[in-house]
Design an enzyme around this catalytic site. Structure first.
Site, mmCIF file in Angstrom:
data_model
loop_
_atom_site.group_PDB
_atom_site.id
_atom_site.type_symbol
_atom_site.label_atom_id
_atom_site.label_comp_id
_atom_site.label_asym_id
_atom_site.label_seq_id
_atom_site.Cartn_x
_atom_site.Cartn_y
_atom_site.Cartn_z
ATOM 1 N N GLY A 21 26.898 34.193 45.168
ATOM 2 C CA GLY A 21 27.755 35.319 45.514
ATOM 3 C C GLY A 21 29.070 35.258 44.775
ATOM 4 O O GLY A 21 29.344 34.322 44.011
ATOM 5 N N ASP A 42 20.709 30.344 47.485
ATOM 6 C CA ASP A 42 20.938 31.779 47.623
ATOM 7 C C ASP A 42 19.604 32.504 47.687
ATOM 8 O O ASP A 42 18.651 32.109 47.006
ATOM 9 C CB ASP A 42 21.771 32.313 46.445
ATOM 10 C CG ASP A 42 22.598 33.526 46.819
ATOM 11 O OD1 ASP A 42 21.998 34.571 47.160
ATOM 12 O OD2 ASP A 42 23.841 33.441 46.764
ATOM 13 N N ARG A 121 22.018 15.694 59.006
ATOM 14 C CA ARG A 121 21.020 14.736 58.533
ATOM 15 C C ARG A 121 21.588 13.784 57.500
ATOM 16 O O ARG A 121 21.186 12.625 57.410
ATOM 17 C CB ARG A 121 19.819 15.481 57.929
ATOM 18 C CG ARG A 121 18.878 16.091 58.930
ATOM 19 C CD ARG A 121 17.537 16.451 58.304
ATOM 20 N NE ARG A 121 17.627 17.431 57.241
ATOM 21 C CZ ARG A 121 17.617 18.748 57.431
ATOM 22 N NH1 ARG A 121 17.572 19.244 58.662
ATOM 23 N NH2 ARG A 121 17.676 19.579 56.410
ATOM 24 N N TYR A 160 28.694 41.886 61.324
ATOM 25 C CA TYR A 160 29.401 40.894 60.507
ATOM 26 C C TYR A 160 30.408 40.116 61.343
ATOM 27 O O TYR A 160 30.422 38.882 61.334
ATOM 28 C CB TYR A 160 30.097 41.596 59.346
ATOM 29 C CG TYR A 160 30.842 40.665 58.418
ATOM 30 C CD1 TYR A 160 30.160 39.742 57.645
ATOM 31 C CD2 TYR A 160 32.226 40.733 58.312
ATOM 32 C CE1 TYR A 160 30.844 38.880 56.780
ATOM 33 C CE2 TYR A 160 32.913 39.893 57.439
ATOM 34 C CZ TYR A 160 32.226 38.969 56.688
ATOM 35 O OH TYR A 160 32.901 38.135 55.827
ATOM 36 N N THR A 190 39.631 38.200 49.910
ATOM 37 C CA THR A 190 39.632 37.579 48.587
ATOM 38 C C THR A 190 39.094 38.563 47.548
ATOM 39 O O THR A 190 38.175 39.334 47.821
ATOM 40 C CB THR A 190 38.775 36.306 48.605
ATOM 41 O OG1 THR A 190 39.331 35.389 49.559
ATOM 42 C CG2 THR A 190 38.732 35.638 47.248
ATOM 43 N N ARG A 201 34.342 47.293 48.959
ATOM 44 C CA ARG A 201 35.666 46.748 49.243
ATOM 45 C C ARG A 201 36.715 47.405 48.354
ATOM 46 O O ARG A 201 36.418 47.913 47.270
ATOM 47 C CB ARG A 201 35.650 45.228 49.094
ATOM 48 C CG ARG A 201 34.918 44.558 50.246
ATOM 49 C CD ARG A 201 34.828 43.054 50.108
ATOM 50 N NE ARG A 201 33.737 42.657 49.236
ATOM 51 C CZ ARG A 201 33.274 41.409 49.178
ATOM 52 N NH1 ARG A 201 33.811 40.466 49.952
ATOM 53 N NH2 ARG A 201 32.278 41.101 48.370
#
Length: 328
Positions: A21, A42, A121, A160, A190, A201
């Site tokens: 991303g 991803d 783990r 979200y 950001t 955005r």
């Protein structure tokens, strides 16, 4: 100007979920430059292979295509077990999480659980990427980590907001139950290179429109504010958190506010565009203000942003000019 790698704590092997991303790819690059092996995980629902193409083939970089809402393992990819897990997998733009509401919730819940299990783990430090959206449409300004927020739990943005809030709760419960070394960062707005022009955005939308000579679409009356952090600053903040033992949450963002109309006008100025501004309907539950109190980050992480809005936008505009086909 220091690079994001200037003071990275030394890790041997970092797993970055959502590593292809926008922000994840910058984290992968900074860690790799510091000498840390990196496994990028991803599913490419919003991440882009081209974001990590420049890393492919470099020693220590590995790419695992996987949806973290299902259990995953990285043992076969590296002889060195991970000592850092950065949980950054999630659709993050309104265009994406409104298109994939259930996937967003599953990533924030089952995905965070699986990433925590991986870290446990291997005894790795775990940092969960939460968001300023945890504060909702805030009634406290600026927002400190002590503020619990004002969130609509069933509105369109809730998929979200609540996924991230649940991820915070799960991360904190992991620390209380298992004593795991975990931390939570709340990231504020950001922006920078590798954003997608149509992701919804404000910064990439305005830059794309200005470069195309289109009207810049400002929602509402344009007086709502955001606090914009350039990606290099955010990367430094996240990695400073990774190198600490703080649980958090810790705000990582730029406390310099700007209205959406001021941002649009600044983008027009910096691009030299003939574009004007057109006001459109404001989305449901859109926050009126957004500004972080970064006292905790300054005091505990010795971190604060260094890149001004003008400088960061100029860098971002240069990148968009050089990558005109990054619109989708």
């Amino acid at each position: 100007m220091d690079s994001p790698t200037a003071a990275i704590p030394q890790f041997r092997h970092a797993v970055v979920t959502g590593g292809a991303g926008f922000l994840g790819s910058h984290l992968c690059a900074a860690l790799l430059e510091s000498g840390c092996a990196v496994t990028c995980v991803d599913d490419f629902c919003t991440g882009r292979r081209e974001n990590v193409e420049h890393l492919t083939g470099q020693p220590g970089f590995r790419l695992l295509e996987s949806d973290i809402s299902h259990p995953f393992e990285v043992d076969s990819l590296s002889p060195t077990p991970p000592d850092l897990v950065l949980n950054f997998a999630s659709p993050a733009s309104p265009a994406d999480y409104l298109r994939m509401p259930l996937h967003t919730l599953e990533t924030g819940s089952s995905g965070t659980r699986n990433a925590l299990a991986l870290a446990r783990r291997h005894g790795a430090r775990f940092v969960h990427a939460s968001t300023s959206e945890a504060y909702g449409d805030p009634q406290e300004h600026p927002q400190s980590e002590r503020y619990w927020g004002h969130v609509n739990p069933v509105g369109p943005r809730s998929v979200y907001d609540e996924a991230k809030r649940f991820g915070e709760a799960l991360t904190a419960a992991e620390a209380r139950t298992h004593g795991s070394n975990v931390g939570i960062v709340r990231l504020f707005n950001t922006y920078g290179p590798r954003m997608r022009g149509y992701d919804g955005r404000a910064v990439p939308t305005f830059v794309r429109q200005a470069l195309a000579g289109e009207e810049l679409t400002v929602t509402g009356d344009g007086r709502q504010t955001r606090s914009l952090a350039y990606v290099d600053d955010t990367v430094r903040g996240v990695l400073a958190m990774a190198g600490s033992e703080l649980l958090g949450p810790v705000n990582i963002g730029n406390p310099d506010e700007i209205t959406m109309q001021e941002l649009a006008e600044l983008v027009i100025e910096l691009t030299g565009s003939p574009s004007g501004v057109r006001f459109i309907e404001r989305p449901s539950d859109d926050p009126a203000v957004r500004c972080p109190d970064i006292t905790l980050a300054r005091g505990k992480l010795q971190w604060e942003p260094r890149v001004t809005a003008r400088d960061g936008l100029e860098r971002t505009i240069r990148w968009f000019r050089a990558h005109p086909r990054t619109g989708d």
